[in-house]
Design a protein around this motif. Structure first.
Motif, mmCIF file in Angstrom:
data_model
loop_
_atom_site.group_PDB
_atom_site.id
_atom_site.type_symbol
_atom_site.label_atom_id
_atom_site.label_comp_id
_atom_site.label_asym_id
_atom_site.label_seq_id
_atom_site.Cartn_x
_atom_site.Cartn_y
_atom_site.Cartn_z
ATOM 1 N N TYR A 1 0.841 -1.196 0.000
ATOM 2 C CA TYR A 1 0.000 0.000 0.000
ATOM 3 C C TYR A 1 0.878 1.248 0.000
ATOM 4 C CZ TYR A 1 -3.170 3.619 1.662
ATOM 5 O OH TYR A 1 -3.888 4.776 1.788
ATOM 6 N N ILE A 2 0.581 2.185 -0.867
ATOM 7 C CA ILE A 2 1.347 3.424 -0.960
ATOM 8 C C ILE A 2 0.659 4.508 -0.123
ATOM 9 C CG2 ILE A 2 2.316 5.182 -2.497
ATOM 10 C CD1 ILE A 2 3.490 2.311 -2.826
ATOM 11 N N VAL A 3 1.381 5.005 0.887
ATOM 12 C CA VAL A 3 0.883 6.077 1.746
ATOM 13 C C VAL A 3 1.127 7.422 1.072
ATOM 14 C CG1 VAL A 3 1.090 7.201 4.012
ATOM 15 C CG2 VAL A 3 1.330 4.705 3.818
ATOM 16 N N SER A 4 2.349 7.634 0.582
ATOM 17 C CA SER A 4 2.687 8.874 -0.128
ATOM 18 C C SER A 4 3.738 8.580 -1.186
ATOM 19 C CB SER A 4 3.195 9.944 0.844
ATOM 20 O OG SER A 4 4.382 9.511 1.476
ATOM 21 N N GLY A 5 3.676 9.339 -2.268
ATOM 22 C CA GLY A 5 4.585 9.137 -3.387
ATOM 23 C C GLY A 5 3.966 8.236 -4.427
ATOM 24 N N ILE A 6 4.796 7.758 -5.328
ATOM 25 C CA ILE A 6 4.369 6.839 -6.393
ATOM 26 C C ILE A 6 5.471 5.827 -6.617
ATOM 27 C CG2 ILE A 6 5.155 8.373 -8.234
ATOM 28 C CD1 ILE A 6 2.698 7.363 -9.856
ATOM 29 N N GLU A 7 5.090 4.588 -6.772
ATOM 30 C CA GLU A 7 6.049 3.495 -6.916
ATOM 31 C C GLU A 7 5.662 2.626 -8.099
ATOM 32 O OE1 GLU A 7 7.183 -0.472 -4.360
ATOM 33 O OE2 GLU A 7 6.912 1.397 -3.255
ATOM 34 N N ARG A 8 6.625 2.299 -8.915
ATOM 35 C CA ARG A 8 6.405 1.355 -10.019
ATOM 36 C C ARG A 8 6.637 -0.051 -9.491
ATOM 37 N NH1 ARG A 8 8.755 3.427 -15.228
ATOM 38 N NH2 ARG A 8 6.757 4.516 -15.082
ATOM 39 N N MET A 9 5.687 -0.940 -9.764
ATOM 40 C CA MET A 9 5.799 -2.339 -9.342
ATOM 41 C C MET A 9 5.699 -3.238 -10.563
ATOM 42 S SD MET A 9 3.577 -2.474 -5.844
ATOM 43 C CE MET A 9 3.630 -1.103 -4.689
#
Length: 154
Positions: free
Chosen positions: A74-82
């Motif tokens: 789960y992403i709380v803040s920011g952006i992540e590529r998975m």
């Protein structure tokens, strides 16, 4: 693999009880103000790891799979590529550390990527190879929660 969002309108379906308990924990905590660390929800059967990371180029992140636990990332803040690719059993193993619920892979074929933004999560099961922590563009700070749920509970 499931991609969903806590921001989505409530749906009439429910996840299995163990998954729902983990999702409800996300909804009922002020994750933005919680410190990085490990939080037990149901002992070691369901627990959360709050992490503050800096994403890296995809080629610097390892693809992994777990046998005992599924991941809810789960992403709380920011952006992540998975990254995601279905496990077939024919993948080339990079490392399989003894005593750990993780196996790492290399030279994957057909890997797909999704950019996961704040409020969204991915659920990765034991037949899902996933590559978390990749940069969606330039490396950036991300606060996330990795919930571990024993698959045997499903």
């Amino acid at each position: 693999m499931i991609l969903a969002s806590l921001k989505a309108k409530e749906c009439p379906y429910k996840y299995p009880a163990a998954l729902q308990k983990a999702i409800d924990w996300l909804k009922s905590n002020d994750l933005a103000s919680m410190e990085a660390g490990t939080y037990e929800i149901e002992g070691r059967d369901i627990y959360a790891m709050i992490q503050e990371i800096t994403t890296k180029p995809v080629e610097e992140r390892r693809a992994e799979k777990h046998d005992l636990y599924l991941d809810i990332q789960y992403i709380v803040s920011g952006i992540e590529r998975m990254g995601y690719v279905p496990y077939t059993g024919s993948e080339e193993i990079l490392e399989n550390p003894e005593g750990k619920d993780a196996c790492f892979y290399k030279n994957l074929s057909g890997e797909n990527f999704v950019d996961v933004s704040a409020g969204s999560y991915c659920i990765f099961f034991s037949n899902d190879i996933h590559r978390p922590g990749a940069a969606a563009g330039e490396p950036a700070a991300v606060k996330k929660v990795v919930l571990k749920v024993k698959e045997a509970l499903l």
